[in-house]
Write an enzyme that holds these catalytic residues in place. Structure first.
Site, PDB file in Angstrom:
ATOM      1  N   ALA A  32      -3.813  39.366  26.119  1.00 12.57           N
ATOM      2  CA  ALA A  32      -4.108  39.867  24.763  1.00 12.57           C
ATOM      3  C   ALA A  32      -5.414  40.666  24.850  1.00 12.57           C
ATOM      4  CB  ALA A  32      -4.187  38.746  23.739  1.00 12.57           C
ATOM      5  N   LEU A  33      -5.408  41.627  25.733  1.00 13.04           N
ATOM      6  CA  LEU A  33      -6.642  42.324  26.110  1.00 13.04           C
ATOM      7  C   LEU A  33      -7.205  43.161  24.971  1.00 13.04           C
ATOM      8  CD1 LEU A  33      -5.594  43.510  29.691  1.00 13.04           C
ATOM      9  CD2 LEU A  33      -6.800  41.427  29.029  1.00 13.04           C
ATOM     10  N   HIS A  37     -12.534  42.875  27.170  1.00 10.64           N
ATOM     11  CA  HIS A  37     -11.961  42.716  28.521  1.00 10.64           C
ATOM     12  C   HIS A  37     -12.056  44.038  29.298  1.00 10.64           C
ATOM     13  CE1 HIS A  37      -9.349  39.602  26.386  1.00 10.64           C
ATOM     14  NE2 HIS A  37      -9.940  38.904  27.334  1.00 10.64           N
ATOM     15  N   GLY A 149     -17.334  37.400  29.968  1.00 11.02           N
ATOM     16  CA  GLY A 149     -17.996  37.855  28.745  1.00 11.02           C
ATOM     17  C   GLY A 149     -18.945  36.791  28.201  1.00 11.02           C
ATOM     18  N   LYS A 151     -19.360  36.137  25.168  1.00  9.33           N
ATOM     19  CA  LYS A 151     -18.868  35.477  23.949  1.00  9.33           C
ATOM     20  C   LYS A 151     -18.639  33.992  24.244  1.00  9.33           C
ATOM     21  CE  LYS A 151     -14.756  35.487  22.338  1.00  9.33           C
ATOM     22  NZ  LYS A 151     -14.304  34.120  22.045  1.00  9.33           N
ATOM     23  N   SER A 187     -12.067  38.975  20.280  1.00 10.10           N
ATOM     24  CA  SER A 187     -11.444  37.795  20.857  1.00 10.10           C
ATOM     25  C   SER A 187      -9.939  37.973  20.761  1.00 10.10           C
ATOM     26  CB  SER A 187     -11.860  36.562  20.042  1.00 10.10           C
ATOM     27  OG  SER A 187     -10.969  35.500  20.299  1.00 10.10           O
ATOM     28  N   SER A 188      -9.235  37.424  21.746  1.00  8.37           N
ATOM     29  CA  SER A 188      -7.769  37.507  21.696  1.00  8.37           C
ATOM     30  C   SER A 188      -7.248  36.775  20.468  1.00  8.37           C
ATOM     31  CB  SER A 188      -7.176  36.894  22.957  1.00  8.37           C
ATOM     32  OG  SER A 188      -7.728  37.548  24.073  1.00  8.37           O
ATOM     33  N   ARG A 189      -7.975  35.753  20.037  1.00  7.09           N
ATOM     34  CA  ARG A 189      -7.524  34.988  18.865  1.00  7.09           C
ATOM     35  C   ARG A 189      -7.613  35.787  17.572  1.00  7.09           C
ATOM     36  NH1 ARG A 189      -9.683  30.978  22.066  1.00  7.09           N
ATOM     37  NH2 ARG A 189      -8.291  29.237  22.524  1.00  7.09           N
TER      38      ARG A 189
END
Ligand code: PAF
Length: 282
Positions: A32-33, A37, A149, A151, A187-189
């Site tokens: 889920a780039l 990323h 990262g 994060k 974020s991928s989320r």
């Protein structure tokens, strides 16, 4: 661009790079780039002869089965994004079996106490899962450099500790947080948020930025109280934790020490989606 699914095929490919001591840069991801990323990949491309990106949603690091089930899986578009960045990047997108060989379990790790703070308290077993997969991936890819990262700042510190403890010969490079235009940490989320939630989520970064300013004149406790009050005044976001901690040990700041570097960390739920962020405190 080559996508390897099997570790043996990837290793066969990498052998000449190891033998000729050409530098390999590695970016481990769960797919889920997003731009964050891609920026890690750009860093790696600058410094290494070859860049390897892994895309693997690692089951052993999820303490919540619902989160694992709903984690976005977008391999085709991920591969497209990587191809557009640089067609020489090598992708490793294994199956669970290729990694865990029928035994999907994590090993238990000790990270000198880093694992007991923040995410460690709220996500039992998470850092054992992270350590397990990162160590396995390092053994497969044998990179010279790896990129993570900020994060996931606690994860970054934990990975540094892992390579120090296990004497894994790889340099861990931390890269700054990428943010959406409204400040929300990429974020991928975020893909799971509705448009409205995504736009309102600017609240998280606004709050920690304000907290960072307050920290220059207030105590850690006063800043935490202020953040808690901000969350009480709204009902979209539920605060899981806000903590000001020493960057090196991740131990909560009780009394400011001018020789230490601090960071504020936050975890928030919106509609059962968990978001984290952090900010450096000068
Ligand atoms: O940060 C992540 O995406 C994951 O925790 C990692 C490092 C790829 C391990 O699965």
């Amino acid at each position: 661009m080559t996508v390897f699914v099997k570790q043996n095929e990837l290793k066969d490919y990498l052998k000449s790079f190891w033998d000729e001591k050409k530098s390999i840069g590695f970016v481990p991801t769960m797919g889920a780039l997003h731009q964050g990323h891609l920026s890690l990949m750009s860093e790696s491309l600058k410094k290494n002869s070859l860049t390897v990106v892994s895309i693997f949603v690692n089951p052993t690091q999820f303490n919540n089965p619902e989160d694992l089930k709903k984690y976005p899986r977008t391999l085709d578009s991920d591969v497209e994004k990587i191809k557009n960045l640089d067609s020489n990047i090598i992708v490793y997108a294994p199956t669970v079996d290729d990694i865990y060989e029928g035994k999907t379990e994590s090993t238990s790790f000790k990270y000198d106490g880093l694992e007991f703070q923040m995410e460690g308290k709220h996500r039992p077993g998470h850092f054992d899962g992270v350590g397990t997969i990162v160590k396995k991936l390092f053994e497969i890819v044998q990179p010279n450099n790896a990129y993570f990262g900020e994060k996931d700042f606690q994860q970054l510190q934990i990975v540094k500790k892992l390579v120090e403890k296990y004497k894994i010969p790889v340099k861990i490079n931390g890269c700054k947080i990428h943010r959406e235009a409204n400040g929300l940490a990429m974020s991928s989320r975020n893909e799971r948020l509705s448009n409205e939630e995504r736009s309102k989520a600017s609240f998280i970064f606004k709050t920690i930025s304000e907290a960072a300013k307050l920290f220059s004149k207030k105590s850690a406790q006063e800043v935490s109280n202020w953040v808690n009050d901000q969350f009480k005044k709204q009902n979209t976001f539920e605060l899981e934790y806000f903590e000001i901690a020493d960057e090196a040990t991740l131990i909560e700041c009780k009394r400011k020490n001018k020789n230490k570097k601090y960071r504020a960390f936050i975890a928030v739920f919106v509609n059962n989606i968990r978001l984290i962020d952090n900010i450096s405190l000068k």
